[in-house]
Design a protein around this motif. Sequence first.
Motif, PDB file in Angstrom:
ATOM      1  N   MET A 385       0.827  -1.202   0.000  1.00  0.00           N
ATOM      2  CA  MET A 385       0.000   0.000   0.000  1.00  0.00           C
ATOM      3  C   MET A 385       0.865   1.257   0.000  1.00  0.00           C
ATOM      4  N   ARG A 386       1.959   1.241   0.744  1.00  0.00           N
ATOM      5  CA  ARG A 386       2.863   2.401   0.741  1.00  0.00           C
ATOM      6  C   ARG A 386       3.501   2.577  -0.636  1.00  0.00           C
ATOM      7  N   ARG A 387       3.789   1.458  -1.308  1.00  0.00           N
ATOM      8  CA  ARG A 387       4.338   1.541  -2.658  1.00  0.00           C
ATOM      9  C   ARG A 387       3.331   2.198  -3.601  1.00  0.00           C
ATOM     10  N   LEU A 388       2.060   1.811  -3.472  1.00  0.00           N
ATOM     11  CA  LEU A 388       1.030   2.435  -4.299  1.00  0.00           C
ATOM     12  C   LEU A 388       0.865   3.908  -3.943  1.00  0.00           C
ATOM     13  N   GLY A 389       1.002   4.233  -2.669  1.00  0.00           N
ATOM     14  CA  GLY A 389       0.870   5.615  -2.242  1.00  0.00           C
ATOM     15  C   GLY A 389       1.948   6.516  -2.805  1.00  0.00           C
ATOM     16  N   ARG A 390       3.094   5.946  -3.166  1.00  0.00           N
ATOM     17  CA  ARG A 390       4.187   6.757  -3.725  1.00  0.00           C
ATOM     18  C   ARG A 390       4.006   7.037  -5.217  1.00  0.00           C
ATOM     19  N   LEU A 391       3.060   6.362  -5.854  1.00  0.00           N
ATOM     20  CA  LEU A 391       2.838   6.579  -7.282  1.00  0.00           C
ATOM     21  C   LEU A 391       2.174   7.941  -7.505  1.00  0.00           C
ATOM     22  N   ARG A 392       2.691   8.690  -8.436  1.00  0.00           N
ATOM     23  CA  ARG A 392       2.153  10.011  -8.755  1.00  0.00           C
ATOM     24  C   ARG A 392       2.115  10.186 -10.270  1.00  0.00           C
ATOM     25  N   HIS A 393       0.918  10.306 -10.817  1.00  0.00           N
ATOM     26  CA  HIS A 393       0.777  10.531 -12.251  1.00  0.00           C
ATOM     27  C   HIS A 393      -0.587  11.156 -12.512  1.00  0.00           C
ATOM     28  N   PRO A 394      -0.692  12.082 -13.465  1.00  0.00           N
ATOM     29  CA  PRO A 394      -1.978  12.748 -13.722  1.00  0.00           C
ATOM     30  C   PRO A 394      -3.086  11.816 -14.165  1.00  0.00           C
ATOM     31  N   ASN A 395      -2.736  10.626 -14.660  1.00  0.00           N
ATOM     32  CA  ASN A 395      -3.753   9.693 -15.138  1.00  0.00           C
ATOM     33  C   ASN A 395      -3.931   8.484 -14.228  1.00  0.00           C
ATOM     34  N   LEU A 396      -3.501   8.608 -12.971  1.00  0.00           N
ATOM     35  CA  LEU A 396      -3.776   7.596 -11.952  1.00  0.00           C
ATOM     36  C   LEU A 396      -4.636   8.218 -10.857  1.00  0.00           C
ATOM     37  N   GLN A 397      -5.670   7.514 -10.436  1.00  0.00           N
ATOM     38  CA  GLN A 397      -6.442   7.949  -9.273  1.00  0.00           C
ATOM     39  C   GLN A 397      -5.655   7.524  -8.026  1.00  0.00           C
ATOM     40  N   PRO A 398      -5.092   8.490  -7.269  1.00  0.00           N
ATOM     41  CA  PRO A 398      -4.197   8.115  -6.166  1.00  0.00           C
ATOM     42  C   PRO A 398      -4.943   7.527  -4.980  1.00  0.00           C
ATOM     43  N   LEU A 399      -4.321   6.539  -4.354  1.00  0.00           N
ATOM     44  CA  LEU A 399      -4.834   5.997  -3.103  1.00  0.00           C
ATOM     45  C   LEU A 399      -4.584   7.015  -1.998  1.00  0.00           C
ATOM     46  N   ALA A 400      -5.598   7.273  -1.178  1.00  0.00           N
ATOM     47  CA  ALA A 400      -5.452   8.245  -0.085  1.00  0.00           C
ATOM     48  C   ALA A 400      -5.151   7.556   1.243  1.00  0.00           C
ATOM     49  N   ALA A 401      -5.887   6.486   1.543  1.00  0.00           N
ATOM     50  CA  ALA A 401      -5.716   5.812   2.830  1.00  0.00           C
ATOM     51  C   ALA A 401      -6.270   4.399   2.713  1.00  0.00           C
ATOM     52  N   TYR A 402      -5.988   3.588   3.714  1.00  0.00           N
ATOM     53  CA  TYR A 402      -6.523   2.229   3.741  1.00  0.00           C
ATOM     54  C   TYR A 402      -6.733   1.794   5.179  1.00  0.00           C
ATOM     55  N   TYR A 403      -7.577   0.799   5.325  1.00  0.00           N
ATOM     56  CA  TYR A 403      -7.866   0.217   6.636  1.00  0.00           C
ATOM     57  C   TYR A 403      -7.591  -1.284   6.550  1.00  0.00           C
ATOM     58  N   TYR A 404      -6.847  -1.807   7.493  1.00  0.00           N
ATOM     59  CA  TYR A 404      -6.425  -3.213   7.439  1.00  0.00           C
ATOM     60  C   TYR A 404      -7.075  -4.026   8.539  1.00  0.00           C
ATOM     61  N   ARG A 405      -7.735  -5.110   8.182  1.00  0.00           N
ATOM     62  CA  ARG A 405      -8.056  -6.217   9.067  1.00  0.00           C
ATOM     63  C   ARG A 405      -7.764  -7.492   8.304  1.00  0.00           C
ATOM     64  N   LYS A 406      -7.534  -8.563   8.986  1.00  0.00           N
ATOM     65  CA  LYS A 406      -7.125  -9.792   8.324  1.00  0.00           C
ATOM     66  C   LYS A 406      -8.166 -10.254   7.316  1.00  0.00           C
ATOM     67  N   GLU A 407      -9.462 -10.164   7.710  1.00  0.00           N
ATOM     68  CA  GLU A 407     -10.511 -10.680   6.845  1.00  0.00           C
ATOM     69  C   GLU A 407     -10.917  -9.696   5.744  1.00  0.00           C
ATOM     70  N   GLU A 408     -10.864  -8.381   6.039  1.00  0.00           N
ATOM     71  CA  GLU A 408     -11.367  -7.397   5.092  1.00  0.00           C
ATOM     72  C   GLU A 408     -10.518  -6.139   5.121  1.00  0.00           C
ATOM     73  N   LYS A 409     -10.536  -5.420   3.997  1.00  0.00           N
ATOM     74  CA  LYS A 409      -9.790  -4.174   3.878  1.00  0.00           C
ATOM     75  C   LYS A 409     -10.669  -3.104   3.238  1.00  0.00           C
ATOM     76  N   LEU A 410     -10.350  -1.856   3.575  1.00  0.00           N
ATOM     77  CA  LEU A 410     -10.963  -0.705   2.906  1.00  0.00           C
ATOM     78  C   LEU A 410      -9.863   0.100   2.228  1.00  0.00           C
ATOM     79  N   LEU A 411     -10.069   0.477   0.962  1.00  0.00           N
ATOM     80  CA  LEU A 411      -9.181   1.386   0.266  1.00  0.00           C
ATOM     81  C   LEU A 411      -9.950   2.664   0.000  1.00  0.00           C
ATOM     82  N   VAL A 412      -9.372   3.800   0.384  1.00  0.00           N
ATOM     83  CA  VAL A 412     -10.068   5.082   0.326  1.00  0.00           C
ATOM     84  C   VAL A 412      -9.367   6.003  -0.667  1.00  0.00           C
ATOM     85  N   SER A 413     -10.152   6.640  -1.523  1.00  0.00           N
ATOM     86  CA  SER A 413      -9.628   7.625  -2.477  1.00  0.00           C
ATOM     87  C   SER A 413     -10.635   8.751  -2.618  1.00  0.00           C
TER      88      SER A 413
END
Length: 647
Positions: A385-413
């Motif tokens: 997730m940190r690797r994705l957070g470092r990506l910067r390009h005008p044609n990528l929707q950037p990841l803002a934050a995420y929530y981690y649990r073993k069974e489920e995750k949330l990705l926020v943009s």
Amino acid sequence: MGALVAKLLRKTSHSSLVLVFALSLVVVCCFGVSESDFLLKFKEGLTNSTSLTNWNPSSTGPCDWNRGNWIGVLCLNGSVWGLQLENMGLKGVIDVETLSSLPNFRTISLMNNNFEGTWPALGRISKLRSIYLSNNQFSGEIPDDAFQGMGSLKKVLLSNNQFTGQIPSSLVDLPKLLELRLDGNHFHGQIPGFKEHSLRSLNLANNNLEGAIPTSLSKMDGTSFKGNKNLCGPPLRPCNAPNAAKSVNLLKIAITLLVIGIILAIIAATCIIIQCKRQNTIQLGRATSNDSNMIASSFRGEHEKLPLRGGGHHIRRPDQGKLSFVRDDIERFDLQDLLRASAEVLGSGMFGSSYKAVIMSGQALVAKRYKQMNNVGRGEFHEHMRRLGRLRHPNLQPLAAYYYRKEEKLLVSEFVENGSLASLLHGNRRLDKPGLDWQTRLKIVKGVARGLDYLYKELPIVVPHGHLKSSNVLIDDLYEPLLTDYALRPVINPEHAHTIMIAYKSPEYAREGRTSGKTDIWSLGILILEILTGKYPENYLTQFYDSNADLATWVNTMVKEKRTSEVFDKEMIGTKNSKAEMINLLKIGLCCCEEDVDRRLGIRQAVEKINEIKVGGDADEDLISSVSEGYAWSSRGTEDDFSYLNG
């Protein structure tokens, strides 16, 4: 024929004259009725057939070897091989008896028309290989023996009609059946036991089927059976689980009792209790009750329950969970801010559900809920997730934050107002809005290519995107594309990735069981063709790659038949003086879709060729000439015309 008979007469004895004369009569009887006559007789049974204006034997025959001269006629070796009469508003009677007289007739497609009545008894054409009748108004029961003796039949598509009764058992005995779609009808009863070794794609959704799903179909995707409330067994709920209808009734009773309890509690509570309740309530005003429960399930575990305002549902509050931010240029908020926000359900995709949430500051966010991200441990997940957070390009929707649990995750943009490319291409048709113009479509293609090129450079993985399709391309206010759901393959469970992700529907995966460094290029090519044609790619919906259902195959066929003008989306405006540019982009799309990976364009080649296309640029006369001559644009055709790309 007369010359042949005369020659035979000269070489035969008198005693053979009678035999030769008899043979000549047989020849005349057998071949006196041409394929043109049969097709015209078939046309007589149709109404609203004005689109078949060039069915005229006085000008030309239906076939010119492998090219069809008549609209909708498919030819092979100079003979009528099939009919593809789609989206023509046709009605009337399907004259099966006449079609059965065509000696080499193998496929019929009448999809997206207005045919009514009962099953057209296509079993009389025993050598048929494919039947496409989806999106019509056929009704009634299909006879149980309707498909008996059709040993060559591979594909049967009857979606979105009004068929009733049970699924014909004769379908089970078809030895070569690969694809069956009966979704969107009124079939009832149990599902017959299909042969597991032959059937590759199945959809029985949205019928009235019941009982246990046969073991041979248990490995099919669960979406193939959705909308049949009384079906059970893998991949759905176990058959010994409580009946869904009873569960709903019990839930309604429980909700009613809880509502009464809440009302009594409010009457008896003090102002302090009311204030506490206000502080701890999660408000999901726009979400439905079921959607609220879906969000709540994201935080199940060792958390305390809180009452949901306005009803008896409960949602669990995490005690220790928190959001992890991967960007510094976004206003910070915590998990409780997200949970308290008004939520709107944006959709439920293959990976999970997406919600739009507007937090107290007024910022609109999108939270995507995933259940299939258990492929790596906590540490590896955080690092990816940190690797994705470092990506910067005008044609990528950037990841803002995420929530981690073993069974489920949330990705926020951040929320993008214009929505997805898929909705702009296909949704506007239902809303009577103008389609995207040529200039905007070219701009979107260029932006997608730039974003994909950046992923190739920054991510050292085989398929940097892995799930490139029109619903994963967002469009901002300036109509710049933003890629989403990229680079998730390393954290997605393999069994789900192979079933859901577009990369695993590529030709190389179907043929060799592996992806390649050019798999995302294939997805880019399909996307380009979707943008130019306005057709929704069938490969988005199927579980496996099928060249016969591939959008690139259809475009190649149309070009070889000199019907290039029918390829482009008729709702695409602003195409005047841009014919050469459109053809160039179409050819690039096909070269990206090349089945042979070695012949497929690389990412740099694709980006360079796309960037060379200018709106209103100079025409490539050689290219226009090659298209007008019906040259194929892929090695799957009969001509090899890659010189302008590879030279």
